[in-house]
Motif scaffolding. Structure first.
Motif, PDB file in Angstrom:
ATOM      1  N   LYS A  28     -16.872   9.039 -43.933  1.00  0.00           N
ATOM      2  CA  LYS A  28     -17.325   9.925 -42.862  1.00  0.00           C
ATOM      3  C   LYS A  28     -16.461   9.680 -41.634  1.00  0.00           C
ATOM      4  CE  LYS A  28     -22.182   9.879 -44.362  1.00  0.00           C
ATOM      5  NZ  LYS A  28     -23.585   9.579 -43.969  1.00  0.00           N
ATOM      6  N   SER A  29     -16.344  10.699 -40.800  1.00  0.00           N
ATOM      7  CA  SER A  29     -15.663  10.555 -39.525  1.00  0.00           C
ATOM      8  C   SER A  29     -16.693  10.145 -38.477  1.00  0.00           C
ATOM      9  CB  SER A  29     -14.993  11.866 -39.121  1.00  0.00           C
ATOM     10  OG  SER A  29     -14.303  11.722 -37.897  1.00  0.00           O
ATOM     11  N   PRO A  30     -16.410   9.129 -37.672  1.00  0.00           N
ATOM     12  CA  PRO A  30     -17.422   8.601 -36.746  1.00  0.00           C
ATOM     13  C   PRO A  30     -17.967   9.613 -35.752  1.00  0.00           C
ATOM     14  CG  PRO A  30     -15.562   7.096 -36.928  1.00  0.00           C
ATOM     15  CD  PRO A  30     -15.163   8.363 -37.623  1.00  0.00           C
ATOM     16  N   GLU A  31     -17.127  10.529 -35.242  1.00  0.00           N
ATOM     17  CA  GLU A  31     -17.566  11.385 -34.137  1.00  0.00           C
ATOM     18  C   GLU A  31     -17.355  12.874 -34.375  1.00  0.00           C
ATOM     19  OE1 GLU A  31     -15.543   9.962 -30.710  1.00  0.00           O
ATOM     20  OE2 GLU A  31     -16.611   8.048 -30.646  1.00  0.00           O
ATOM     21  N   VAL A  32     -16.421  13.255 -35.242  1.00  0.00           N
ATOM     22  CA  VAL A  32     -16.096  14.665 -35.430  1.00  0.00           C
ATOM     23  C   VAL A  32     -16.233  15.045 -36.899  1.00  0.00           C
ATOM     24  CG1 VAL A  32     -14.523  14.678 -33.462  1.00  0.00           C
ATOM     25  CG2 VAL A  32     -13.644  14.123 -35.732  1.00  0.00           C
ATOM     26  N   THR A  33     -16.069  16.335 -37.176  1.00  0.00           N
ATOM     27  CA  THR A  33     -16.092  16.813 -38.559  1.00  0.00           C
ATOM     28  C   THR A  33     -14.987  16.135 -39.358  1.00  0.00           C
ATOM     29  OG1 THR A  33     -16.966  18.970 -37.905  1.00  0.00           O
ATOM     30  CG2 THR A  33     -15.840  18.845 -40.025  1.00  0.00           C
TER      31      THR A  33
ATOM     32  N   ASP B 163     -19.288  17.028 -43.443  1.00  0.00           N
ATOM     33  CA  ASP B 163     -19.842  15.765 -42.957  1.00  0.00           C
ATOM     34  C   ASP B 163     -19.207  14.555 -43.616  1.00  0.00           C
ATOM     35  OD1 ASP B 163     -21.464  17.179 -41.305  1.00  0.00           O
ATOM     36  OD2 ASP B 163     -23.342  16.733 -42.346  1.00  0.00           O
TER      37      ASP B 163
ATOM     38  N   ASP C  68      -9.428   7.109 -37.929  1.00  0.00           N
ATOM     39  CA  ASP C  68     -10.528   6.142 -37.985  1.00  0.00           C
ATOM     40  C   ASP C  68     -11.692   6.719 -38.788  1.00  0.00           C
ATOM     41  OD1 ASP C  68      -8.892   4.733 -36.303  1.00  0.00           O
ATOM     42  OD2 ASP C  68     -10.081   5.107 -34.500  1.00  0.00           O
TER      43      ASP C  68
ATOM     44  N   LEU D  48     -15.998   0.075 -40.696  1.00  0.00           N
ATOM     45  CA  LEU D  48     -15.176   0.971 -39.889  1.00  0.00           C
ATOM     46  C   LEU D  48     -13.711   0.597 -40.103  1.00  0.00           C
ATOM     47  CD1 LEU D  48     -14.878   3.205 -37.773  1.00  0.00           C
ATOM     48  CD2 LEU D  48     -15.037   1.417 -36.001  1.00  0.00           C
TER      49      LEU D  48
ATOM     50  N   LYS E  51      -9.790   1.502 -39.154  1.00  0.00           N
ATOM     51  CA  LYS E  51      -8.960   2.178 -38.168  1.00  0.00           C
ATOM     52  C   LYS E  51      -7.536   2.361 -38.692  1.00  0.00           C
ATOM     53  CE  LYS E  51     -11.467   0.607 -34.049  1.00  0.00           C
ATOM     54  NZ  LYS E  51     -11.715   1.962 -33.518  1.00  0.00           N
TER      55      LYS E  51
END
Length: 266
Positions: A127-132, A150, A216, A227, A229
């Motif tokens: 999954k992407s932490p903040e965006v699509t 998602d 990331d 996570l 990076k």
């Protein structure tokens, strides 16, 4: 023979651990948390996942067996009242060993030659932490699609009844050496398209995810959330290693599916 015990750390599981440890010691088995031949998991499927990752370095030498202290599980199929029967069977070595396929996950980085490698018993998700999440999906060296949504889930056959099923994926018998890629809320419209269906890949296939919109990512390996990076690509394939389970009695997979998802308590 050496044994170890992993528990859920609740009152019932701890009591069963003490009983099993006492019984097995009376039969002359040695308690060894470092190099066990067999590991008893007392709790649920999540407890066995913890045991698997604890002894992931000993997969060729260690077999697992689960005792459930809650609902019937796919890995934990013994009941608390059967603890004495199970212990006697272990002491007498009255069991077969079955093997299930695992998922190998390799994460490559942009700015270094370092590669992070993991094994999953159930699944790995991205999954992407903040965006699509936007990922190019490559199958066997050929571009297949550009995914937007998602996230993505790659599961093992034995893990197909877990998160994969909740995402609408197929249930696969664990005897089949395969992996399954399932979408999480993909974006499909006149501009963006994905296949929109789970993909079941055989053991000689590989899948590579290459990021399009950021380096990331939140990657899960079973219950572990990591996570990563500066990711260049994430590679999936059916591992050459397998997990070993001690099987003391017939417990057909499709009966487990029926009892878990279809049979009622009435």
């Amino acid at each position: 023979m050496k044994f170890a015990i992993q528990t859920r750390n609740d009152t019932l599981s701890e009591r069963l651990r003490d009983e099993a440890k006492g019984y097995l010691s009376d039969f002359g088995l040695e308690y060894d948390e470092n190099e066990p031949d067999i590991v008893l998991s007392i709790g649920g499927d999540g407890t066995l996942l913890h045991a698997f990752h604890k002894y992931i370095h000993r997969l060729q030498h260690t077999a697992f067996v689960g005792i459930h202290t809650g609902h019937l599980g796919f890995y934990a199929d013994w009941k608390p009242l059967e603890i004495e029967k199970l212990v006697i069977s272990i002491a007498r070595k009255e069991y077969d060993v079955i093997e299930y396929p695992l998922l190998e996950v390799r994460i490559n980085y942009r700015t270094s030659d370092e590669v992070a490698t993991y094994l999953a018993l159930n699944e790995s998700t991205v999954k992407s932490p903040e965006v699509t999440l936007v990922m190019d999906v490559e199958l066997n060296g050929e571009h297949f699609e550009r995914f937007r949504g998602d996230g993505l889930c790659m599961s093992t056959p034995s893990g197909s009844t877990a998160y994969n099923k909740a995402l609408g994926g197929a249930i696969i018998h664990p005897a089949l050496p395969a992996m399954q890629l399932t979408e999480m809320a993909s974006i499909n419209n006149r501009v963006f398209r994905t296949v929109g269906s789970p993909l079941v890949l055989p053991s000689h296939h590989n899948c590579v995810l290459t990021p399009v919109n950021g380096p990331d990512f939140m990657v899960t390996i079973d219950h572990l959330q990591l996570l990563h990076k500066d990711v260049k690509s994430i590679e999936y394939k059916v591992s050459g290693q397998r997990v070993r389970f001690a099987r003391f009695r017939p417990f057909p997979f499709w009966k487990r599916v029926h009892d878990s998802f279809i049979a009622s308590d009435e």
